[in-house]
Design a protein around this motif. Structure first.
Motif, PDB file in Angstrom:
ATOM      1  N   PHE A   1       0.845  -1.193   0.000  1.00  0.00           N
ATOM      2  CA  PHE A   1       0.000   0.000   0.000  1.00  0.00           C
ATOM      3  C   PHE A   1       0.880   1.243   0.000  1.00  0.00           C
ATOM      4  O   PHE A   1       1.834   1.350   0.788  1.00  0.00           O
ATOM      5  CB  PHE A   1      -0.899  -0.015   1.235  1.00  0.00           C
ATOM      6  N   ARG A   2       0.588   2.191  -0.854  1.00  0.00           N
ATOM      7  CA  ARG A   2       1.416   3.390  -0.988  1.00  0.00           C
ATOM      8  C   ARG A   2       0.660   4.685  -0.672  1.00  0.00           C
ATOM      9  O   ARG A   2       1.168   5.783  -0.912  1.00  0.00           O
ATOM     10  CB  ARG A   2       1.987   3.472  -2.416  1.00  0.00           C
ATOM     11  N   GLY A   3      -0.513   4.556  -0.119  1.00  0.00           N
ATOM     12  CA  GLY A   3      -1.283   5.745   0.218  1.00  0.00           C
ATOM     13  C   GLY A   3      -1.106   6.141   1.663  1.00  0.00           C
ATOM     14  O   GLY A   3      -0.056   5.911   2.278  1.00  0.00           O
ATOM     15  N   SER A   4      -2.141   6.736   2.243  1.00  0.00           N
ATOM     16  CA  SER A   4      -2.090   7.190   3.636  1.00  0.00           C
ATOM     17  C   SER A   4      -3.483   7.141   4.232  1.00  0.00           C
ATOM     18  O   SER A   4      -4.478   6.985   3.520  1.00  0.00           O
ATOM     19  CB  SER A   4      -1.531   8.616   3.716  1.00  0.00           C
ATOM     20  N   TYR A   5      -3.533   7.304   5.558  1.00  0.00           N
ATOM     21  CA  TYR A   5      -4.792   7.310   6.296  1.00  0.00           C
ATOM     22  C   TYR A   5      -5.082   8.712   6.816  1.00  0.00           C
ATOM     23  O   TYR A   5      -4.165   9.459   7.158  1.00  0.00           O
ATOM     24  CB  TYR A   5      -4.741   6.345   7.470  1.00  0.00           C
TER      25      TYR A   5
ATOM     26  N   ALA B   1     -15.065  14.200  -1.354  1.00  0.00           N
ATOM     27  CA  ALA B   1     -14.366  15.474  -1.157  1.00  0.00           C
ATOM     28  C   ALA B   1     -12.854  15.298  -1.075  1.00  0.00           C
ATOM     29  O   ALA B   1     -12.095  16.170  -1.526  1.00  0.00           O
ATOM     30  CB  ALA B   1     -14.884  16.159   0.104  1.00  0.00           C
ATOM     31  N   ARG B   2     -12.396  14.187  -0.510  1.00  0.00           N
ATOM     32  CA  ARG B   2     -10.961  13.965  -0.354  1.00  0.00           C
ATOM     33  C   ARG B   2     -10.376  13.041  -1.420  1.00  0.00           C
ATOM     34  O   ARG B   2      -9.169  12.796  -1.422  1.00  0.00           O
ATOM     35  CB  ARG B   2     -10.675  13.379   1.026  1.00  0.00           C
ATOM     36  N   GLY B   3     -11.199  12.523  -2.294  1.00  0.00           N
ATOM     37  CA  GLY B   3     -10.704  11.606  -3.309  1.00  0.00           C
ATOM     38  C   GLY B   3     -10.191  10.308  -2.717  1.00  0.00           C
ATOM     39  O   GLY B   3      -9.241   9.705  -3.231  1.00  0.00           O
ATOM     40  N   ALA B   4     -10.828   9.842  -1.644  1.00  0.00           N
ATOM     41  CA  ALA B   4     -10.387   8.628  -0.960  1.00  0.00           C
ATOM     42  C   ALA B   4     -10.777   7.390  -1.753  1.00  0.00           C
ATOM     43  O   ALA B   4     -11.739   7.396  -2.529  1.00  0.00           O
ATOM     44  CB  ALA B   4     -10.988   8.577   0.436  1.00  0.00           C
TER      45      ALA B   4
ATOM     46  N   LEU C   1     -10.628   7.732   6.446  1.00  0.00           N
ATOM     47  CA  LEU C   1     -10.435   7.658   5.001  1.00  0.00           C
ATOM     48  C   LEU C   1      -9.101   7.010   4.666  1.00  0.00           C
ATOM     49  O   LEU C   1      -8.099   7.219   5.354  1.00  0.00           O
ATOM     50  CB  LEU C   1     -10.485   9.059   4.382  1.00  0.00           C
ATOM     51  N   VAL C   2      -9.103   6.241   3.587  1.00  0.00           N
ATOM     52  CA  VAL C   2      -7.878   5.686   3.020  1.00  0.00           C
ATOM     53  C   VAL C   2      -7.614   6.430   1.733  1.00  0.00           C
ATOM     54  O   VAL C   2      -8.398   6.348   0.779  1.00  0.00           O
ATOM     55  CB  VAL C   2      -8.026   4.171   2.769  1.00  0.00           C
ATOM     56  N   LEU C   3      -6.522   7.188   1.710  1.00  0.00           N
ATOM     57  CA  LEU C   3      -6.210   8.066   0.584  1.00  0.00           C
ATOM     58  C   LEU C   3      -5.208   7.405  -0.365  1.00  0.00           C
ATOM     59  O   LEU C   3      -4.366   6.610   0.072  1.00  0.00           O
ATOM     60  CB  LEU C   3      -5.639   9.389   1.082  1.00  0.00           C
ATOM     61  N   PRO C   4      -5.271   7.741  -1.654  1.00  0.00           N
ATOM     62  CA  PRO C   4      -4.350   7.106  -2.614  1.00  0.00           C
ATOM     63  C   PRO C   4      -2.917   7.578  -2.470  1.00  0.00           C
ATOM     64  O   PRO C   4      -1.989   6.927  -2.975  1.00  0.00           O
ATOM     65  CB  PRO C   4      -4.932   7.496  -3.966  1.00  0.00           C
ATOM     66  N   LYS C   5      -2.702   8.725  -1.800  1.00  0.00           N
ATOM     67  CA  LYS C   5      -1.340   9.259  -1.643  1.00  0.00           C
ATOM     68  C   LYS C   5      -1.102   9.605  -0.193  1.00  0.00           C
ATOM     69  O   LYS C   5      -2.037   9.831   0.563  1.00  0.00           O
ATOM     70  CB  LYS C   5      -1.139  10.497  -2.516  1.00  0.00           C
TER      71      LYS C   5
END
Length: 489
Positions: free
Chosen positions: A178-182, A202-205, A485-489
């Motif tokens: 996994f390469r995103g962030s929480y 809104a956050r693109g999660a 949220l689990v974000l892509p970055k």
């Protein structure tokens, strides 16, 4: 013993016991278990796996079958559906005087880590299959006409023996790939409730689940306010309920712990005072800090000290106004208002000293921009063992511990994987949800060595991509206070 013996006045003893589950061996990556489903009669589940993105898999899990039906529960004078033996026996007599046959049911609520077991008694009338709910409704109507307070109960919700079924969604996040962030999100403001879908968009999660409890006992305009610690982007936006479970998010790491917060206002003249709360309704003699994220006006009937970004008092005003961008407001009434008038003069500086302390390590968290915190509701698993802290977290009632509800669950594994799960409930014949014991067993089965219960009930929601993947018990997605949220970055 089957609950099909309810009719005919038989007394029934039913208890839920903790099942010892084998410890999960440390793995190189998080994997869905191959063992049988841990709840009910341990059926073999059906599961469908979808690769969401690199390092994130979604499992759609179904298990069990529907064999439960309906009964009519007679309420006690207290309004609860259970009571002491003498009280229950009195209600049995009242039912029989109304021309119906009552059953006296003994129920043992299991002990948890911080609360002993509890034995209570319920009074039930009749037993009908899932398709015969209308007959239960008719009996309930007759009893109400005899001035008895009753409710129609689906037996799958009891928290006692059941065959299910269960409808579960599980997201497993592998820290190796996994390469995103929480992150945490309160949406557009603290005060306003929003759906998880809205916050994800809104956050693109790539994934989002509902967070902790929010305050439903305040004014309607403020009901998005979290009950417990909330940190978003390094900013403390809601104070802790001391000792309540929470998940601390930093980058792509997640840690479950217990927190307390300590916020102090320090005047330029050296005088110090405790800040009682952050971004919530105020009570008499309290000092509450409001940030620009609050999204509502400060309360009326007190004094506001408006602070700029450096803590300089740019004005004292009568309370009841909005918080301007780039400012914070210290609001006080009663003795707290007196303190502001004496120690927060215009052009003076009032420093706000904020500490968020991890009660396991006894160390303060660094409030850096990559730090986020979502408050949980009840601890379920600690150091690989079932440890339900219902009393510590304020949820040690029969309804919360024993009865089944929809659940949103979060767990971490030995190797740092994150597990997010929803167990839908309150949908007779479709999915029964889980009680605290079952939720803890389920998270151990998935491999969690630490796990907590987030908010549940009608709030339970999981969004993957842009799609709501679970089935909320309200029939549609509910606005909630915050989300993880689990974000892509």
């Amino acid at each position: 013993m089957s609950r099909r013996t309810l009719a005919g006045g038989l007394a029934i003893a039913a208890a839920l016991t903790l099942t010892a589950l084998p410890a999960t061996a440390e793995q190189l990556s998080v994997r869905f278990p191959s063992a049988k489903f841990p709840l009910g009669e341990r059926p073999v589940p059906t599961k469908t796996m979808t690769a969401v993105t690199q390092g994130i898999d979604l499992y759609d899990v179904k298990a069990g079958s529907s064999t439960d039906g309906y009964t009519v529960t007679v309420l006690m004078p207290s309004g609860r559906d259970y009571g002491t033996l003498p009280t229950a026996e009195t209600q049995v007599a009242a039912v029989e005087a109304a021309g119906e046959t009552a059953s006296l049911q003994k129920v043992i609520r299991p002990s948890v880590a911080d609360a002993p077991s509890q034995t209570v008694y319920m009074v039930r009338v009749g037993l009908w299959s899932l398709k015969d709910k209308k007959k239960a409704d008719e009996t309930a109507k007759k009893l109400k006409e005899a001035d008895l307070k009753v409710k129609v109960d689906y037996l799958g919700d009891d928290g006692l023996k059941t065959t299910g079924p269960w409808d579960v969604k599980v997201v497993m996040i592998d820290p190796r790939t996994f390469r995103g962030s929480y992150a945490a999100s309160l949406g557009a403001s603290v005060a306003k409730r929003e759906t998880v879908s809205s916050m994800v968009k809104a956050r693109g999660a790539v994934v989002g689940v509902n967070g902790g409890f929010f305050n439903i006992h305040t004014s309607k305009a403020l009901r998005g306010e979290p009950v417990g610690t909330s940190v978003v982007g390094g900013k403390l936006l809601s104070e802790a309920v001391p000792g309540r479970s929470a998940v601390v998010l930093k980058g792509r790491t997640a840690k479950i712990t217990e927190l307390k917060t300590d916020v102090t206002a320090i005047s330029q003249d050296g005088e110090r005072v405790q800040v009682n709360g952050i971004n919530r309704a105020v009570v008499t003699d309290e000092l509450v800090l409001y940030t620009e994220e609050y999204g509502a006006k400060t309360p009326t009937g007190g004094t506001d000290a408006v602070l700029d970004a450096n803590g300089k008092v740019v004005g004292l005003r009568t309370s009841g106004a909005a918080i301007a961008a780039g400012t914070r407001v210290l609001h006080g009434n009663g003795v707290a208002s007196d303190w502001l008038n004496e120690h927060a003069w215009q052009e003076w500086t009032v420093k706000i000293d904020t500490k968020v302390v991890d009660l396991r390590t006894k160390k303060a968290l660094k409030l850096t921009p990559d730090l986020n915190v979502v408050a949980g509701s009840v601890g379920l698993v600690r150091n690989g063992k079932v440890k339900i802290t219902a009393k510590q977290d304020g949820h040690d009632s029969m309804n919360m511990i024993l009865r089944r509800h929809p659940r949103t669950l979060l767990g971490t594994t030995r190797n740092g994987s994150l597990i997010l799960a929803t167990i839908d409930g309150r949908q007779p014949g479709v999915t029964v949800g889980a009680n605290f014991v079952e939720a803890a067993q389920f998270m151990r089965w998935l491999g969690a060595t630490q796990a907590i219960n987030l908010d549940g009930g009608g709030s339970t929601a999981m969004v993957v991509g842009k799609k709501l993947v679970n089935r909320p018990s309200d029939g549609s997605e509910r606005g909630v206070g915050d989300a993880l949220l689990v974000l892509p970055k």
